[in-house]
Design a protein around this motif. Structure first.
Motif, mmCIF file in Angstrom:
data_model
loop_
_atom_site.group_PDB
_atom_site.id
_atom_site.type_symbol
_atom_site.label_atom_id
_atom_site.label_comp_id
_atom_site.label_asym_id
_atom_site.label_seq_id
_atom_site.Cartn_x
_atom_site.Cartn_y
_atom_site.Cartn_z
ATOM 1 N N GLU A 39 34.694 69.951 115.548
ATOM 2 C CA GLU A 39 35.534 70.645 114.560
ATOM 3 C C GLU A 39 35.849 69.768 113.351
ATOM 4 O OE1 GLU A 39 35.266 73.759 117.010
ATOM 5 O OE2 GLU A 39 36.210 73.784 115.029
ATOM 6 N N GLU B 71 44.633 79.160 115.133
ATOM 7 C CA GLU B 71 44.179 80.461 115.610
ATOM 8 C C GLU B 71 43.147 80.323 116.720
ATOM 9 O OE1 GLU B 71 44.741 82.693 111.274
ATOM 10 O OE2 GLU B 71 42.767 82.056 111.952
ATOM 11 N N GLN B 72 42.377 79.237 116.678
ATOM 12 C CA GLN B 72 41.321 79.020 117.678
ATOM 13 C C GLN B 72 41.805 78.199 118.871
ATOM 14 O OE1 GLN B 72 38.190 77.075 115.521
ATOM 15 N NE2 GLN B 72 37.704 78.870 114.266
ATOM 16 N N ARG B 73 43.053 77.774 118.817
ATOM 17 C CA ARG B 73 43.560 76.801 119.790
ATOM 18 C C ARG B 73 43.304 77.214 121.232
ATOM 19 N NH1 ARG B 73 49.956 75.018 120.311
ATOM 20 N NH2 ARG B 73 49.668 73.367 121.877
ATOM 21 N N ASP B 74 43.672 78.423 121.581
ATOM 22 C CA ASP B 74 43.535 78.865 122.969
ATOM 23 C C ASP B 74 42.090 79.120 123.366
ATOM 24 O OD1 ASP B 74 46.647 80.743 122.897
ATOM 25 O OD2 ASP B 74 46.252 78.646 123.380
ATOM 26 N N ALA B 75 41.206 79.259 122.369
ATOM 27 C CA ALA B 75 39.793 79.497 122.664
ATOM 28 C C ALA B 75 39.007 78.201 122.800
ATOM 29 C CB ALA B 75 39.171 80.365 121.567
ATOM 30 N N LEU B 76 39.603 77.087 122.376
ATOM 31 C CA LEU B 76 38.915 75.807 122.476
ATOM 32 C C LEU B 76 38.774 75.410 123.943
ATOM 33 C CD1 LEU B 76 40.665 73.820 119.584
ATOM 34 C CD2 LEU B 76 38.352 74.759 119.583
ATOM 35 N N ARG C 218 43.514 77.604 110.726
ATOM 36 C CA ARG C 218 42.307 78.095 111.424
ATOM 37 C C ARG C 218 42.213 77.504 112.825
ATOM 38 N NH1 ARG C 218 37.254 76.191 112.245
ATOM 39 N NH2 ARG C 218 37.467 74.419 110.819
ATOM 40 N N ILE C 219 42.476 76.203 112.958
ATOM 41 C CA ILE C 219 42.422 75.574 114.278
ATOM 42 C C ILE C 219 43.524 76.140 115.171
ATOM 43 C CG2 ILE C 219 42.760 73.407 115.532
ATOM 44 C CD1 ILE C 219 40.027 73.620 114.284
#
Length: 790
Positions: free
Chosen positions: A265, A284-289, A281-282
């Motif tokens: 990232e 929003e993606q936190r739980d998908a990482l 943006r990170i």
């Protein structure tokens, strides 16, 4: 009956309201977990009724102490922590400080007045354990934990088992010595699998991936570490011998080319607004990482700018961690208990119905003090919002008053100490101003039992023996508790009377361990003066203040008798702290313990004369200002001192001579009245004379000998340290120069006498060359110190 469409509409409206309160008003009314449950309910309903999904639905938005068991490793370049930002404005403030720090080095803005922007490197802040990997000639030779930043644990055998850490660097072109720094972490999937295996075998599960990673990496058996699903991600470098790219992203790209994993990232952006966009943006993606993160790290891209910005005490000025909002949950306050600390502070602690917050089961939370209890309006039985601040420390942040039960009970501070039964009293705050002292109630309640209270005694001894204090190896909390409970130790001085038979009788001790503990106690008998002062546990005197007192006064004897007004002459010693120090040494019990410590063999090192810069440093006008005479400000004090011929006795006499006072040009009526009234009080006159006498005894009086300052070999010279020193820290180098009389500055100017340039020196070295200022490398610096006896 409510239809699915109506329920969906109600959930969307409620979520929209919470979104507005959270993102626009910054006034969230429910914890994140409650929001997540509402969101999940809406998502489930929409999955059952896909025909009711609309584009504006919320679901459619694009959203250290080193362990004794390990060897110790001293970091050649300290592994510093990062400053934190928790709000966008704090990150913008960081950017403003960076641009102000760079000054003229930052290119000018455009014709329309827009300021120049700084390039930043952005990457997720992994929630793991910081480690250092040292490569020599491309081969991994050492792995170490961060520890306290200066000293870490040698975990070489364990890091070799982490599968994505290269044992030999790929390709070529790497520096002869390359220290890679990064994070060892455990993926979410690996964490879940590890806990599943533990449950199957009846073992202990981990609370979260970070704890699992830290526990796995610090195993004494590398085979256990090898069985754990650990990964590594590099984020920077430490010591380097050789050349590297001149940008942060360039260095990380080079590491990747040599086989060292970096963040997928990772991104370079231009300006703070682009950095904030990356953060969102990170988030929003936190739980998908595939791994846990607790924020985003931003670093200035150019290395020469990093060097120019430099460091503050424990963190770089060119990097910051923007943390994500704390994770919150609802739970019930079952009770409030009270704990007693080292200074006797009686602190309320919330006992909670256990609840999972950010992957950790929370059952206790600090309430700080009774003022905080009142501020929250907290009652036992309340439903409360719990937050793990910075995803670490549990705290009660809000009471949900509408859920308060009818039988809720008020919280009361106990009248007697819960440990020893002594009285509990509220502290008094003494504020001194304009010659008057005002007393008000403090927020802290204290047990008056002092060392008669086992809780205070235990904590005082734990502090006394700690690594940064007397550094008695092997004397941990459990052993201290045994010693106190067996009444073998009733003050720190009693540690030095323990016999072999007494230690051997303690639980868990055999002959060898008993002798080792007694040897460690014996080895602690030669502390530096600074360590000893810190070990005493004087309120508000931390490690740095203890060092400052030791360097300035030079002896315990001076500190023992120092008056508050004299202590306040020292740098960064405020009058309130000075009164705390004076009160500590005036206490009969404390004096007895110190006397016993010295009588039982504690021999202080690095004692000597008053620091040179304080010889003859005081002035009569400054003494008048410290007396806080009503109406006498700095200018009036100078006029009075001059009129009295810099003589205190003459000034005391002058204070009662109204005609002579009126003749002093520029002295106000208020100042004349204040001076006459002040010295008309015998106690005030005695106090002024006592302060002057001590200034004379210490050599700080304006009539004292000044030869000590002039005699120092570097007196009057300004030196600058830049780059990395390998044989000592920058702080140690600074201390050596200051001991020789030099002033150590942070920037190079025409007044600079000499620059010491270690590896990595940048703009300061260039500036020194431009001005023709003498430059020493580290070898030359060490030789110069040796010549001067430093």
């Amino acid at each position: 009956m409510t239809t699915a469409a109506q329920r969906i509409a109600a959930l969307r409206a409620e979520l929209d309201q919470h979104n507005h309160r959270y993102y626009v008003l910054d006034q969230p009314s429910i914890p994140d977990a409650e929001y997540d449950r509402l969101f999940s309910a809406l998502k489930a309903l929409e999955a059952e009724h896909p025909e009711l999904i609309t584009a504006d639905s919320p679901t459619q938005r694009v959203g250290g102490q080193a362990l004794a068991e390990f060897g110790q490793v001293r970091h050649e370049v300290p592994m510093l922590s990062l400053g934190n930002a928790f709000a966008e404005d704090e990150l913008r403030d960081f950017d403003r400080r960076v641009r102000e720090g760079l000054g003229e080095q930052l290119p000018a803005g455009d014709l329309f007045g827009a300021g120049a922007e700084v390039a930043y490197v952005c990457e997720p802040k992994l929630d793991g354990l910081a480690v250092s990997l040292r490569y020599e000639d491309g081969v991994l030779v050492r792995g170490a934990t961060r520890g306290d930043g200066s000293t870490g644990e040698d975990i070489t055998a364990n890091v070799r088992t982490v599968r994505n850490i290269p044992l030999r660097l790929l390709d070529s072109g790497w520096p002869r010595v390359l220290e890679v720094r990064g994070e060892v972490y455990m993926s979410r999937a690996g964490f879940d699998a590890l806990n599943a295996r533990a449950l199957e075998s009846g073992g202990k599960t981990f609370a979260n991936p970070r704890n699992a990673a830290a526990g796995s990496l610090r195993q004494l058996d590398p085979k256990i570490t090898a069985s754990r699903p650990l990964s590594f991600c590099a984020y920077g470098i430490g010591q380097v011998e050789g050349s590297l790219p001149d940008t942060q992203s360039g260095i990380l790209a080079a590491l990747k080319g040599w086989g060292v994993p970096i963040s997928a990232e990772l991104q370079q952006v231009q300006g703070i607004e682009a950095a904030l966009a990356y953060y969102r943006r990170i988030g929003e993606q936190r739980d998908a990482l595939p791994y846990e993160i607790d924020g985003v790290v931003f670093k200035v891209e150019r290395l020469d700018w990093q060097r120019e910005l430099g460091f503050r005490a424990r963190e770089p000025r060119w990097a910051i961690a923007h943390k994500f909002p704390a994770r919150e949950e609802l739970t019930e306050l079952l009770d409030v208990e009270f704990q007693v600390g080292r200074t006797g502070a009686v602190t309320p602690v919330a006992r909670l119905k256990p609840v999972q917050v950010a992957g950790v089961t929370v059952s206790n939370a600090t309430l700080h003090n009774m003022d905080e209890v009142l501020r929250l309006g907290l009652m036992i039985g309340d439903t409360v919002i719990i937050r793990r601040a910075g995803d670490v420390i549990p705290q009660v942040v809000q009471v949900v008053r509408e859920r308060r039960p009818a039988d809720a009970r008020a919280v009361h501070i106990p009248e007697q100490c819960p440990v020893c039964g002594s009285a509990v009293e509220r502290t008094q705050l003494l504020k001194r101003s304009k010659g008057r002292a005002q007393v008000s109630e403090g927020a802290i309640y204290r047990c008056v039992g002092r060392l008669r209270c086992q809780a205070q005694l235990k904590q005082a001894i734990i502090h006394f023996v700690s690594r940064r204090a007397m550094d008695i190896d092997g004397l941990g909390e459990r052993i201290v508790e045994q010693l106190v409970e067996a009444e073998l130790v009733q003050s720190p001085a009693d540690l030095y009377t323990l016999s072999f038979e007494q230690v051997l009788a303690l639980e868990g001790f055999a002959e060898l361990s008993s002798r080792n503990l007694l040897a460690a106690i014996e080895a602690s008998k030669r502390p530096t003066l600074a360590r000893f002062i810190y070990a005493l546990g004087i309120p508000d005197v931390g490690e740095e203040t203890a060092k400052r007192l030791a360097r300035a006064l030079g002896s315990l004897a001076r500190l023992d008798v120092a008056l508050p007004e004299v202590l306040a002459w020292l740098p960064d010693i405020g009058l309130e702290v000075a009164h705390e120090i004076h009160s500590f040494f005036a206490d009969a019990h404390n004096r007895t313990v110190i006397t016993q410590l010295l009588a039982r063999g504690v021999l202080l090192q690095e004692e000597g004369e008053l620091q040179a810069e304080f010889a003859a440093c005081a002035r009569l006008a400054e003494l008048l200002a410290r007396l806080e005479i009503p109406g006498v400000a700095a200018t009036g004090a100078k006029r009075l001192a001059a009129a009295a011929g810099e003589d205190l006795e003459a000034l005391i006499a002058l204070s009662q001579d109204w005609l002579s006072l009126k003749a002093i040009k520029g002295l106000t009526e208020k100042a004349r009245e204040g001076l006459r009234g002040f010295f008309a009080v015998p106690a005030n006159t005695a106090r002024a004379r006592a302060i002057e006498a001590q200034l004379r005894d210490f050599g700080m009086h304006w009539q004292s000998e000044r030869r000590a300052v002039a005699g120092l070999p570097l007196a009057g010279q300004t030196w600058v340290l830049t780059g990395t020193l390998e044989s000592m820290s920058r702080d140690e180098g600074k201390a050596k120069l200051e001991a020789l009389g030099a002033k150590v500055a942070g920037s190079v100017s025409a007044k600079t006498h000499c620059v010491v340039a270690g590896p990595g020196a940048g703009s300061k070295l260039a500036r020194a060359n431009e001005l023709g200022i003498a430059v020493l490398d580290e070898a030359g610096f060490i030789a110069r110190l040796a010549e001067l006896g430093g």
